[in-house]
Design a protein around this motif. Structure first.
Motif, PDB file in Angstrom:
ATOM      1  N   ALA A   1      10.777  49.359  19.328  1.00  8.66           N
ATOM      2  CA  ALA A   1      12.105  48.884  18.931  1.00  8.66           C
ATOM      3  C   ALA A   1      12.048  47.525  18.236  1.00  8.66           C
ATOM      4  N   HIS A   2      10.945  46.793  18.398  1.00  9.48           N
ATOM      5  CA  HIS A   2      10.890  45.415  17.901  1.00  9.48           C
ATOM      6  C   HIS A   2       9.797  45.163  16.872  1.00  9.48           C
ATOM      7  N   ASN A   3       8.878  46.077  16.712  1.00  6.94           N
ATOM      8  CA  ASN A   3       7.828  45.967  15.700  1.00  6.94           C
ATOM      9  C   ASN A   3       7.845  47.254  14.881  1.00  6.94           C
ATOM     10  N   GLN A   4       8.226  47.140  13.622  1.00  4.17           N
ATOM     11  CA  GLN A   4       8.435  48.342  12.819  1.00  4.17           C
ATOM     12  C   GLN A   4       7.141  48.857  12.186  1.00  4.17           C
ATOM     13  N   ILE A   5       6.412  47.976  11.531  1.00  5.83           N
ATOM     14  CA  ILE A   5       5.152  48.333  10.880  1.00  5.83           C
ATOM     15  C   ILE A   5       4.122  47.266  11.203  1.00  5.83           C
ATOM     16  N   ILE A   6       2.902  47.678  11.510  1.00  3.18           N
ATOM     17  CA  ILE A   6       1.851  46.725  11.860  1.00  3.18           C
ATOM     18  C   ILE A   6       0.562  47.044  11.106  1.00  3.18           C
ATOM     19  N   THR A   7      -0.312  46.056  11.042  1.00  7.21           N
ATOM     20  CA  THR A   7      -1.705  46.277  10.668  1.00  7.21           C
ATOM     21  C   THR A   7      -2.576  45.805  11.820  1.00  7.21           C
ATOM     22  N   VAL A   8      -3.821  46.254  11.827  1.00  7.95           N
ATOM     23  CA  VAL A   8      -4.746  45.906  12.906  1.00  7.95           C
ATOM     24  C   VAL A   8      -6.059  45.409  12.310  1.00  7.95           C
TER      25      VAL A   8
ATOM     26  N   LYS B   1       9.665  57.275  -3.028  1.00 10.82           N
ATOM     27  CA  LYS B   1      10.302  56.195  -2.281  1.00 10.82           C
ATOM     28  C   LYS B   1      10.320  56.566  -0.799  1.00 10.82           C
ATOM     29  N   LEU B   2      10.196  55.546   0.053  1.00  9.76           N
ATOM     30  CA  LEU B   2      10.227  55.738   1.501  1.00  9.76           C
ATOM     31  C   LEU B   2      11.368  54.925   2.094  1.00  9.76           C
ATOM     32  N   TYR B   3      12.059  55.538   3.062  1.00 10.25           N
ATOM     33  CA  TYR B   3      13.186  54.876   3.716  1.00 10.25           C
ATOM     34  C   TYR B   3      13.064  55.029   5.238  1.00 10.25           C
ATOM     35  N   PRO B   4      13.177  53.933   5.999  1.00 15.27           N
ATOM     36  CA  PRO B   4      13.222  54.061   7.459  1.00 15.27           C
ATOM     37  C   PRO B   4      14.582  54.591   7.885  1.00 15.27           C
ATOM     38  N   ILE B   5      14.585  55.587   8.744  1.00 11.79           N
ATOM     39  CA  ILE B   5      15.827  56.189   9.231  1.00 11.79           C
ATOM     40  C   ILE B   5      15.907  55.957  10.740  1.00 11.79           C
ATOM     41  N   GLU B   6      16.769  55.047  11.124  1.00  6.35           N
ATOM     42  CA  GLU B   6      16.923  54.704  12.540  1.00  6.35           C
ATOM     43  C   GLU B   6      17.912  55.676  13.175  1.00  6.35           C
TER      44      GLU B   6
ATOM     45  N   CYS C   1      10.206  47.024   7.827  1.00  2.00           N
ATOM     46  CA  CYS C   1      10.131  48.094   6.835  1.00  2.00           C
ATOM     47  C   CYS C   1      10.453  47.586   5.449  1.00  2.00           C
ATOM     48  N   GLU C   2      11.366  46.619   5.347  1.00  2.00           N
ATOM     49  CA  GLU C   2      11.727  46.057   4.046  1.00  2.00           C
ATOM     50  C   GLU C   2      10.550  45.327   3.408  1.00  2.00           C
TER      51      GLU C   2
END
Length: 285
Positions: free
Chosen positions: A259-266, A2-7, A281-282
């Motif tokens: 701060a405003h884009n958590q995960i992206i694809t290109v 499992k992966l969790y974003p930690i801010e 992230c969710e």
């Protein structure tokens, strides 16, 4: 797994420093600056839960520096490492491994804290192994004049003094699997010596923790290189290798500092690799 974003907290940096030679009229479209020319920056870490191991990638700035120090970085928001861990039912004492992409203060400052008497420092993760690589450790503990302000002895040396410091065994090439951590690592030298970029196989996806190789979604065009990079002409081919593979193989790019884009694809375009989709992230983890 499992992966969790930690801010671990948000801060601000000078937009010109973040985009080097790129004019403000261009970068301000994707990363708008405030009246002081500062742009929003995150310190988004990643927690890997894999069987009995809890591996935390980077730890943010921490909270032990002086008010004067933090005043340079205009802290904002309510995130903290502890509250973010608690959100997923964890405490820092549960962490078994702390993997540091590199030892600049905004990536490893949270690894070390004041001791109870506030007359010295101690690891903030008392049960964890701290992971870096030998080349980068040498670079960080004998810093050049350009990076000296980013490599703070109080963030670094207590890892060794506590006996918790460990070195990742590097492959002969710039990319290879780490048997110690269980994921692939891309070693890059443009930002700093032997920064480590984790590639994590998660379900049917490849998650790339971009650290300072790709600070924000606004940094995708190859010449958009941070003024903080020590070898900008190396950053461009290193970033090109990442982005072209990401476009070819649909990697999910986890952005530590956006701060405003958590995960992206290109994707590939006539202008080169460009932004495709933005996810929370969710959506992905």
């Amino acid at each position: 797994m499992k992966l969790y974003p930690i801010e671990s907290g948000n801060f601000k940096l000078d937009g010109g420093a973040m985009f080097g030679v790129v004019p403000k009229t261009i970068w301000n479209k994707t990363n708008p600056a405030d009246a002081n020319n500062l742009i929003d920056i995150a310190a988004r870490c990643l927690l890997i839960e894999d069987e009995k191991r809890l591996i935390l990638i980077d730890t943010g700035m921490g909270d032990k520096q002086s008010d004067k120090f933090f005043g340079y970085y205009s802290l904002w928001g309510t995130h903290s490492l502890d509250s973010s861990l608690l959100k997923y039912g964890f405490h820092r004492d549960d962490i078994t491994d702390v993997f540091m992409t590199h030892l600049h203060f905004d990536h490893c400052g949270g690894s070390i804290q004041w001791n109870s008497d506030k007359n010295g420092y101690e690891p903030a993760f008392k049960n964890a192994k701290f992971w870096t690589n030998e080349n980068h450790w040498e670079w960080a503990t004998k810093p050049n004049a350009r990076e000296k302000a980013s490599f703070l002895a109080e963030n670094i040396l207590p890892m060794q003094e506590s006996g918790q410091l460990n070195f990742v065994e590097r492959p002969q090439s710039d990319f290879g699997f780490s048997k110690e951590l269980g994921f692939d690592i891309y070693y890059v030298d443009g930002h700093t010596e032997k920064q480590m970029i984790p590639y994590i196989q998660y379900k049917d996806k490849t998650i790339v923790f971009c650290a300072d190789l790709l600070a924000t979604a606004g940094h995708i065009p190859l010449p958009y290189v941070m003024g903080y990079d020590t070898r900008p002409l190396l950053t461009m081919p290193e970033k090109s290798k990442l982005l072209n593979a990401a476009a070819d193989k649909n990697y999910y790019l986890f952005l530590e500092h956006d701060a405003h884009n958590q995960i992206i694809t290109v994707e590939h375009t006539e202008k080169g690799v460009r932004l495709k989709d933005v996810f929370t992230c969710e959506d992905v983890l």
